[in-house]
Design a protein around this motif. Structure first.
Motif, PDB file in Angstrom:
ATOM      1  N   GLU A  82      -8.225 -43.031 -61.339  1.00  0.00           N
ATOM      2  CA  GLU A  82      -9.380 -43.510 -60.576  1.00  0.00           C
ATOM      3  C   GLU A  82     -10.683 -42.968 -61.147  1.00  0.00           C
ATOM      4  OE1 GLU A  82      -5.832 -43.383 -57.723  1.00  0.00           O
ATOM      5  OE2 GLU A  82      -6.654 -42.125 -59.321  1.00  0.00           O
ATOM      6  N   ALA A  85     -11.598 -44.719 -64.290  1.00  0.00           N
ATOM      7  CA  ALA A  85     -12.183 -46.033 -64.007  1.00  0.00           C
ATOM      8  C   ALA A  85     -13.632 -45.902 -63.585  1.00  0.00           C
ATOM      9  CB  ALA A  85     -11.369 -46.749 -62.932  1.00  0.00           C
ATOM     10  N   ASP A  86     -13.946 -44.916 -62.775  1.00  0.00           N
ATOM     11  CA  ASP A  86     -15.329 -44.726 -62.325  1.00  0.00           C
ATOM     12  C   ASP A  86     -16.235 -44.330 -63.489  1.00  0.00           C
ATOM     13  OD1 ASP A  86     -14.484 -45.339 -59.780  1.00  0.00           O
ATOM     14  OD2 ASP A  86     -14.445 -43.260 -59.078  1.00  0.00           O
ATOM     15  N   VAL A  88     -15.747 -45.191 -66.693  1.00  0.00           N
ATOM     16  CA  VAL A  88     -15.925 -46.410 -67.491  1.00  0.00           C
ATOM     17  C   VAL A  88     -16.923 -47.344 -66.809  1.00  0.00           C
ATOM     18  CG1 VAL A  88     -14.767 -48.478 -68.365  1.00  0.00           C
ATOM     19  CG2 VAL A  88     -13.650 -46.242 -68.550  1.00  0.00           C
ATOM     20  N   ALA A  89     -16.847 -47.468 -65.483  1.00  0.00           N
ATOM     21  CA  ALA A  89     -17.788 -48.315 -64.751  1.00  0.00           C
ATOM     22  C   ALA A  89     -19.213 -47.806 -64.909  1.00  0.00           C
ATOM     23  CB  ALA A  89     -17.410 -48.363 -63.278  1.00  0.00           C
ATOM     24  N   VAL A 102     -11.123 -56.841 -69.756  1.00  0.00           N
ATOM     25  CA  VAL A 102     -10.571 -55.518 -70.000  1.00  0.00           C
ATOM     26  C   VAL A 102      -9.176 -55.638 -70.600  1.00  0.00           C
ATOM     27  CG1 VAL A 102     -10.062 -53.257 -69.020  1.00  0.00           C
ATOM     28  CG2 VAL A 102     -11.807 -54.693 -67.967  1.00  0.00           C
ATOM     29  N   GLU A 114      -7.455 -50.087 -62.040  1.00  0.00           N
ATOM     30  CA  GLU A 114      -8.372 -49.394 -61.138  1.00  0.00           C
ATOM     31  C   GLU A 114      -9.808 -49.886 -61.318  1.00  0.00           C
ATOM     32  OE1 GLU A 114      -7.876 -47.518 -58.656  1.00  0.00           O
ATOM     33  OE2 GLU A 114      -5.798 -46.879 -58.878  1.00  0.00           O
ATOM     34  N   LEU A 115     -10.199 -50.146 -62.555  1.00  0.00           N
ATOM     35  CA  LEU A 115     -11.553 -50.649 -62.803  1.00  0.00           C
ATOM     36  C   LEU A 115     -11.762 -51.988 -62.110  1.00  0.00           C
ATOM     37  CD1 LEU A 115     -14.237 -50.260 -64.409  1.00  0.00           C
ATOM     38  CD2 LEU A 115     -13.162 -51.561 -66.266  1.00  0.00           C
ATOM     39  N   HIS A 119     -14.293 -51.794 -59.092  1.00  0.00           N
ATOM     40  CA  HIS A 119     -15.599 -52.272 -59.559  1.00  0.00           C
ATOM     41  C   HIS A 119     -15.490 -53.738 -59.974  1.00  0.00           C
ATOM     42  CE1 HIS A 119     -16.891 -48.036 -59.632  1.00  0.00           C
ATOM     43  NE2 HIS A 119     -15.703 -47.794 -60.168  1.00  0.00           N
TER      44      HIS A 119
END
Length: 253
Positions: A82, A85-86, A88-89, A102, A114-115, A119
């Motif tokens: 998680e 993912a945050d 990368v966002a 992706v 998760e991304l 998001h």
């Protein structure tokens, strides 16, 4: 300064070391086209091993070294899927990348899920390539056994590149493997609301058919494609079949 591993000779490339929340990733971006492909690598890997597949894609490519892999420095603490993912966002927003397609390979598939779930405005489509971790085998012993089984029949190029990157993965590799195993990607699958393609090498023990079918059952409209005579490293060498499927998927979005 990060090195350029993937951009074809003479192609303008952007290299960025991006820090957010105490963790740093490395991004290599190049090319242009109707879609932006975001590549998330597997456990113990880095962006450099995906030279074959990214040069076959028609569009802009952003390939990452996640914290503690490839050229990216070791984070102060091991990131969950998680938190990956945050991070990368935050990077995608920082560079204003817009919705991306992706491509998540192995561990990267868990981060990709998760991304997309956390998001959704940043993602227009998801490719889960060799998705891990099989719900029926969430322990270090099983995953290590599957990996060794896969390597027995793998191409020498995959073994060489993989060994190099595993050594670069540092002393905390077991801790990173545990972070993938405790993750429950099925919770993210249920929240994905964009087109999804699941890619499985026919001989991939880390992404068994039963697990891939469970994934497409969890994501309405998801498609499963099997790549004959390939194992877990289908994006690393002899990637032409996978690249064609990825491009076809993106062009249909």
């Amino acid at each position: 300064m990060p090195n350029s591993y993937l951009a074809p000779k003479g192609t303008p490339v952007t290299l960025l070391e991006y820090e957010h929340g105490g963790s740093t990733l490395i991004a290599e971006a190049f090319g242009e086209g109707d879609h932006t492909f975001l590549l998330l690598h597997g456990i113990g890997m880095g962006r450099s091993v995906y030279l074959d597949v990214v040069q076959r894609l028609k569009g802009r490519v952003i390939a990452l070294d996640l914290p503690g892999f490839g050229e990216a420095p070791e984070p102060t603490r091991t990131l969950t899927m998680e938190r990956h993912a945050d991070l990368v966002a935050a990077y995608l927003r920082h560079v204003d990348a817009g919705p991306v397609v992706v491509i998540g390979h192995s561990m990267g598939s868990q981060i990709a899920a998760e991304l997309a779930a956390r998001h959704p405005s940043l993602v227009e489509g998801v490719i889960l390539a060799g998705p891990t971790v099989d719900k029926a085998a969430r322990n270090v012993g099983s995953q290590a056994r599957y990996l060794l089984t896969d390597l027995v029949g793998e191409r020498p190029l995959v073994i060489w590149r993989g060994a190099r990157e595993y050594l670069r993965g540092g002393p905390h590799l077991i801790r990173k493997i545990r972070a993938t195993i405790v993750h429950e990607p099925e919770d993210a699958f249920a929240r994905i609301d964009c087109p999804v393609l699941v890619l499985r090498g026919e001989d991939d023990p880390l992404a068994p058919m039963s697990w891939c079918r469970a994934i497409i059952d969890a994501i309405p409209g998801a498609d499963l494609q099997i790549i004959p005579d390939h194992g877990h490293g289908t994006l690393i060498s002899d990637s032409a079949p996978a690249a064609r499927m990825i491009q076809r998927f993106a062009d249909a979005l």
